[in-house]
Design a protein around this motif. Structure first.
Motif, PDB file in Angstrom:
ATOM      1  N   TYR A 187      40.507  76.100  83.063  1.00 29.84           N
ATOM      2  CA  TYR A 187      40.547  74.889  82.231  1.00 29.84           C
ATOM      3  C   TYR A 187      41.053  75.227  80.831  1.00 29.84           C
ATOM      4  O   TYR A 187      41.946  74.554  80.298  1.00 29.84           O
ATOM      5  N   LEU A 188      40.496  76.297  80.256  1.00 30.56           N
ATOM      6  CA  LEU A 188      40.932  76.672  78.906  1.00 30.56           C
ATOM      7  C   LEU A 188      42.403  77.055  78.898  1.00 30.56           C
ATOM      8  O   LEU A 188      43.087  76.924  77.882  1.00 30.56           O
ATOM      9  N   ALA A 189      42.907  77.524  80.047  1.00 30.56           N
ATOM     10  CA  ALA A 189      44.323  77.882  80.152  1.00 30.56           C
ATOM     11  C   ALA A 189      45.202  76.659  80.424  1.00 30.56           C
ATOM     12  O   ALA A 189      46.422  76.778  80.503  1.00 30.56           O
ATOM     13  N   GLY A 190      44.577  75.492  80.589  1.00 27.53           N
ATOM     14  CA  GLY A 190      45.344  74.256  80.719  1.00 27.53           C
ATOM     15  C   GLY A 190      45.733  73.865  82.130  1.00 27.53           C
ATOM     16  O   GLY A 190      46.573  72.984  82.313  1.00 27.53           O
ATOM     17  N   GLU A 191      45.115  74.488  83.145  1.00 28.23           N
ATOM     18  CA  GLU A 191      45.474  74.134  84.525  1.00 28.23           C
ATOM     19  C   GLU A 191      44.999  72.708  84.834  1.00 28.23           C
ATOM     20  O   GLU A 191      43.852  72.349  84.558  1.00 28.23           O
ATOM     21  N   ALA A 192      45.892  71.917  85.434  1.00 24.59           N
ATOM     22  CA  ALA A 192      45.634  70.484  85.613  1.00 24.59           C
ATOM     23  C   ALA A 192      44.419  70.217  86.509  1.00 24.59           C
ATOM     24  O   ALA A 192      43.571  69.372  86.190  1.00 24.59           O
ATOM     25  N   ALA A 193      44.304  70.942  87.629  1.00 20.51           N
ATOM     26  CA  ALA A 193      43.195  70.680  88.553  1.00 20.51           C
ATOM     27  C   ALA A 193      41.854  71.025  87.905  1.00 20.51           C
ATOM     28  O   ALA A 193      40.863  70.297  88.060  1.00 20.51           O
ATOM     29  N   ALA A 194      41.843  72.121  87.162  1.00 18.54           N
ATOM     30  CA  ALA A 194      40.604  72.525  86.484  1.00 18.54           C
ATOM     31  C   ALA A 194      40.232  71.523  85.396  1.00 18.54           C
ATOM     32  O   ALA A 194      39.049  71.240  85.159  1.00 18.54           O
ATOM     33  N   THR A 195      41.250  70.977  84.732  1.00 17.88           N
ATOM     34  CA  THR A 195      41.003  69.977  83.687  1.00 17.88           C
ATOM     35  C   THR A 195      40.412  68.708  84.290  1.00 17.88           C
ATOM     36  O   THR A 195      39.450  68.145  83.770  1.00 17.88           O
ATOM     37  N   GLU A 196      40.959  68.281  85.406  1.00 21.39           N
ATOM     38  CA  GLU A 196      40.441  67.084  86.068  1.00 21.39           C
ATOM     39  C   GLU A 196      38.991  67.304  86.516  1.00 21.39           C
ATOM     40  O   GLU A 196      38.138  66.431  86.360  1.00 21.39           O
ATOM     41  N   TYR A 197      38.723  68.489  87.055  1.00 23.74           N
ATOM     42  CA  TYR A 197      37.368  68.806  87.542  1.00 23.74           C
ATOM     43  C   TYR A 197      36.353  68.764  86.407  1.00 23.74           C
ATOM     44  O   TYR A 197      35.270  68.200  86.538  1.00 23.74           O
ATOM     45  N   ILE A 198      36.712  69.345  85.263  1.00 25.58           N
ATOM     46  CA  ILE A 198      35.743  69.404  84.162  1.00 25.58           C
ATOM     47  C   ILE A 198      35.606  68.032  83.491  1.00 25.58           C
ATOM     48  O   ILE A 198      34.503  67.634  83.109  1.00 25.58           O
ATOM     49  N   HIS A 199      36.704  67.298  83.386  1.00 21.70           N
ATOM     50  CA  HIS A 199      36.580  65.943  82.828  1.00 21.70           C
ATOM     51  C   HIS A 199      35.606  65.116  83.662  1.00 21.70           C
ATOM     52  O   HIS A 199      34.823  64.340  83.123  1.00 21.70           O
ATOM     53  N   ASP A 200      35.686  65.308  84.951  1.00 16.12           N
ATOM     54  CA  ASP A 200      34.870  64.520  85.863  1.00 16.12           C
ATOM     55  C   ASP A 200      33.407  64.964  85.879  1.00 16.12           C
ATOM     56  O   ASP A 200      32.558  64.324  86.487  1.00 16.12           O
ATOM     57  N   SER A 201      33.122  66.087  85.202  1.00 11.23           N
ATOM     58  CA  SER A 201      31.753  66.635  85.216  1.00 11.23           C
ATOM     59  C   SER A 201      30.852  66.001  84.167  1.00 11.23           C
ATOM     60  O   SER A 201      29.675  66.333  84.091  1.00 11.23           O
ATOM     61  N   ALA A 202      31.391  65.067  83.380  1.00 13.39           N
ATOM     62  CA  ALA A 202      30.622  64.536  82.239  1.00 13.39           C
ATOM     63  C   ALA A 202      29.319  63.882  82.676  1.00 13.39           C
ATOM     64  O   ALA A 202      28.331  63.912  81.938  1.00 13.39           O
ATOM     65  N   ASP A 203      29.309  63.279  83.854  1.00  4.64           N
ATOM     66  CA  ASP A 203      28.070  62.658  84.333  1.00  4.64           C
ATOM     67  C   ASP A 203      27.692  63.192  85.718  1.00  4.64           C
ATOM     68  O   ASP A 203      27.074  62.501  86.500  1.00  4.64           O
ATOM     69  N   LYS A 204      28.077  64.465  85.967  1.00  7.26           N
ATOM     70  CA  LYS A 204      27.819  65.065  87.283  1.00  7.26           C
ATOM     71  C   LYS A 204      27.316  66.497  87.136  1.00  7.26           C
ATOM     72  O   LYS A 204      27.273  67.051  86.038  1.00  7.26           O
ATOM     73  N   ILE A 205      26.991  67.091  88.277  1.00  9.52           N
ATOM     74  CA  ILE A 205      26.635  68.513  88.338  1.00  9.52           C
ATOM     75  C   ILE A 205      27.813  69.247  88.977  1.00  9.52           C
ATOM     76  O   ILE A 205      28.148  68.995  90.139  1.00  9.52           O
TER      77      ILE A 205
END
Ligand code: FE2
Length: 274
Positions: free
Chosen positions: A49-67
């Motif tokens: 995510y810190l390296a800017g990979e799109a899939a990792a970014t989507e995964y972490i954005h989606d974690s705001a109200d998840k585990i």
């Protein structure tokens, strides 16, 4: 006893024995139950995510109200296989354990934490984010110097971190380091959403000093309170012992929450208080 004066002078408080050993153990057990149930093929890698990979970014954005689950950068070999059991390869679980799991909810919304938040001046404390941090031996990586307000920004800054040592944190296994008084030097950067890859926006290019940081070793059950502007970091775990910790970030709900913070909750599931 909470010393507001020393918090405002140093930017942090160390509160030994704030949480019982039993409560620490219960949180640790619960986290490992979540990991045991999880499918590692669905987990992400935090450094990706810190390296800017799109899939990792989507995964972490989606974690705001998840585990959700995040591996250390060195969790995989060149062939893409985990180098150790999944529970020993994780960096963290985030970012809404406090809203999604009853054990973490009860721990996070304790009357002690509520009292602490109000005694630190948060008029309408909201629980913005939680993270279970593993810092496993041999793989738990350094977390570079940062200010939490870079990631969770209100106008003006209000974020406060409550970092609980679930095991003894030592210099060898990667305890917290902080720059006493460093919270008075202003916000150095913001980490903001920018389409498919988030980015740092530099506000003050002054580098962090090489000297002045102090280690904050913490016995199990200690809570370290961090001002949102305090520069802090942790080193890699070079010991044979894990350093599990749980961190909760609170904000003042009376203040505007930046629309470009990386952490955005869905409109129908906003931040909640105690
Ligand atoms: Fe932090």
């Amino acid at each position: 006893m909470i010393s507001r004066a020393s918090f405002e002078r140093d930017g942090f408080l160390v509160l030994p024995d704030f949480v019982s050993p039993e409560a620490c153990d219960a949180l640790r057990t619960r986290a490992l139950e979540w990991v045991a149930r999880g499918d590692p093929s669905e987990f992400s890698v935090f450094s990706a995510y810190l390296a800017g990979e799109a899939a990792a970014t989507e995964y972490i954005h989606d974690s705001a109200d998840k585990i959700r689950f995040f591996f250390e950068g060195d969790a995989f070999d060149a062939g893409g296989n985990l180098t150790r059991p999944k529970e020993l390869a994780l960096c963290k679980i985030g970012h809404a354990l406090h809203d999604c799991d009853p054990v973490f909810d009860a721990f996070s919304r304790s009357r002690q934490f509520e009292h602490l938040a109000k005694s630190l001046g948060l008029r309408k404390p909201l629980l913005a984010q939680s993270m279970y941090l593993f810092k496993q031996p041999g793989i738990g990586a350094e977390i570079g110097c940062h200010q939490d307000a870079s990631f969770i920004y209100t106008e003006p800054t209000s974020v406060v971190g409550l970092w609980t040592a679930l095991e003894d944190a030592t210099v060898d296994n990667g305890c917290m380091w902080a720059l006493p008084g460093g919270h008075r030097s202003g916000l150095h950067s913001r980490f903001v959403r920018n389409g498919r890859s988030d980015e740092f926006v530099v506000l003050d290019p002054t580098p962090w000093p090489d000297v002045g940081f102090v280690p904050l070793p913490a016995k199990k059950g200690t809570v370290i309170v961090l001002h949102g502007l305090l520069p802090h970091a942790s080193k890699a775990n070079t010991s044979p012992h894990s350093r599990h910790a749980y961190t909760l970030h609170l904000i003042d709900g009376d203040l505007p929450y930046a629309a470009d913070n990386w952490l955005q909750r869905p409109a129908d599931n906003p931040f909640r208080g105690f």
